[in-house]
Scaffold this active site. Structure first.
Site, PDB file in Angstrom:
ATOM      1  N   ASP A 204      39.903  57.632  -8.852  1.00  0.00           N
ATOM      2  CA  ASP A 204      38.986  57.456  -7.724  1.00  0.00           C
ATOM      3  C   ASP A 204      37.712  56.828  -8.299  1.00  0.00           C
ATOM      4  OD1 ASP A 204      37.076  58.060  -5.679  1.00  0.00           O
ATOM      5  OD2 ASP A 204      38.289  59.697  -4.943  1.00  0.00           O
TER       6      ASP A 204
ATOM      7  N   THR B  53      36.601  61.105 -14.168  1.00  0.00           N
ATOM      8  CA  THR B  53      37.565  61.963 -14.883  1.00  0.00           C
ATOM      9  C   THR B  53      38.231  61.177 -16.008  1.00  0.00           C
ATOM     10  OG1 THR B  53      37.993  63.087 -12.792  1.00  0.00           O
ATOM     11  CG2 THR B  53      39.580  63.466 -14.567  1.00  0.00           C
TER      12      THR B  53
ATOM     13  N   LYS C 243      41.980  53.772  -6.314  1.00  0.00           N
ATOM     14  CA  LYS C 243      41.075  53.388  -5.216  1.00  0.00           C
ATOM     15  C   LYS C 243      40.067  52.388  -5.767  1.00  0.00           C
ATOM     16  CE  LYS C 243      41.152  57.904  -2.808  1.00  0.00           C
ATOM     17  NZ  LYS C 243      40.358  59.122  -2.491  1.00  0.00           N
TER      18      LYS C 243
HETATM   19  P1  IMP Z   1      37.711  60.651 -10.146  1.00  0.00           P
HETATM   20  O1  IMP Z   1      36.704  60.445  -9.048  1.00  0.00           O
HETATM   21  O2  IMP Z   1      38.366  59.331 -10.529  1.00  0.00           O
HETATM   22  O3  IMP Z   1      37.089  61.333 -11.312  1.00  0.00           O
HETATM   23  O4  IMP Z   1      38.850  61.558  -9.543  1.00  0.00           O
HETATM   24  C1  IMP Z   1      38.910  62.900  -9.905  1.00  0.00           C
HETATM   25  C2  IMP Z   1      40.045  63.680  -9.344  1.00  0.00           C
HETATM   26  O5  IMP Z   1      39.773  63.894  -7.973  1.00  0.00           O
HETATM   27  C3  IMP Z   1      41.449  63.116  -9.373  1.00  0.00           C
HETATM   28  O6  IMP Z   1      42.117  63.316 -10.588  1.00  0.00           O
HETATM   29  C4  IMP Z   1      42.089  63.927  -8.278  1.00  0.00           C
HETATM   30  O7  IMP Z   1      42.503  65.184  -8.763  1.00  0.00           O
HETATM   31  C5  IMP Z   1      40.959  64.100  -7.303  1.00  0.00           C
HETATM   32  N1  IMP Z   1      41.042  63.140  -6.181  1.00  0.00           N
HETATM   33  C6  IMP Z   1      40.448  61.941  -6.059  1.00  0.00           C
HETATM   34  N2  IMP Z   1      40.734  61.365  -4.890  1.00  0.00           N
HETATM   35  C7  IMP Z   1      41.567  62.244  -4.251  1.00  0.00           C
HETATM   36  C8  IMP Z   1      42.233  62.229  -2.970  1.00  0.00           C
HETATM   37  O8  IMP Z   1      42.152  61.283  -2.169  1.00  0.00           O
HETATM   38  N3  IMP Z   1      42.994  63.311  -2.686  1.00  0.00           N
HETATM   39  C9  IMP Z   1      43.139  64.373  -3.521  1.00  0.00           C
HETATM   40  N4  IMP Z   1      42.536  64.432  -4.712  1.00  0.00           N
HETATM   41  C10 IMP Z   1      41.763  63.367  -5.076  1.00  0.00           C
END
Ligand code: IMP
Ligand code: MG
Length: 178
Positions: free
Chosen positions: A106, A110, A134
């Site tokens: 996202d 992470t 995304k």
């Molecule tokens: P980041 O924003 O790339 O650090 O995403 C962190 C974490 O948020 C991902 O590994 C997922 O576990 C969770 N996540 C992000 N987007 C979604 C979504 O649309 N649905 C469910 N979990 C999400």
């Protein structure tokens, strides 16, 4: 089942299981072609990646291993909101090709955190594979080597992804209904 209710929210199917399996197969094909002869270890990031990792791994035709890691919040007084420690790394990954398996990228925060921690173990290289991506939400510039499906910046569940712990068992991917 086109619509589901999970806790207080309604979701509608946005990616069918055929499309999911198609995308997983394409990722596996690409890896099978790219990664021949390398000393590989796959690293699934729990919890969300377990379903994708299982489907992908079945289709990998290389000599390789798989392990699973989890991000845990720091405990105690040094605890600082967003910093999470990678736990469960018992293998020696020095000199190996590590392939990180994520359910979704996202913002990329992470992923950035995971990659920084893995570099400390001196692998030969780190490759990133995420089933969902995304692009409109991505804030980092870490290249992503394997992407299954690019999706809009909407909240989704299913195929391992959850809403407050629920919905991971859904076979298809669902988007929050508006
Ligand atoms: P980041 O924003 O790339 O650090 O995403 C962190 C974490 O948020 C991902 O590994 C997922 O576990 C969770 N996540 C992000 N987007 C979604 C979504 O649309 N649905 C469910 N979990 C999400
Ligand atoms: Mg995740």
């Amino acid at each position: 089942m086109n619509k589901v209710k999970v806790l207080d929210k309604e979701f509608v199917v946005s990616i069918t299981k055929d499309k999911i399996q198609d995308a997983v197969r394409k990722m596996a094909d690409k890896m099978n072609a790219d990664l021949k002869g390398k000393d590989i270890i796959f690293m699934g990031i729990l919890n969300g990646s377990f379903m994708f990792a299982a489907d992908l791994f079945r289709q990998i035709k290389l000599d390789c291993r798989i392990t699973f890691l989890k991000l845990a919040s720091y405990q105690g007084t040094t605890s600082s909101g967003n910093v999470k420690r990678l736990i469960g790394l018992h293998e020696d990954i020095k000199g190996k090709t590590v392939i990180v398996l994520e359910d979704i990228v996202d913002t990329g925060i992470t992923l950035d955190n995971i990659k920084k921690q893995l570099i400390g173990y001196e692998p030969e290289e780190i490759k990133i594979a995420t089933f969902l991506f995304k692009p409109d939400a991505y804030q980092k510039d870490i290249p992503i080597d394997y992407v299954g499906i690019e999706i809009p910046n909407d909240f989704i569940i299913g195929y391992g992804l959850d809403y407050d712990g629920f919905g991971r068992n859904l076979e298809e991917i669902y988007t929050l209904a508006v």
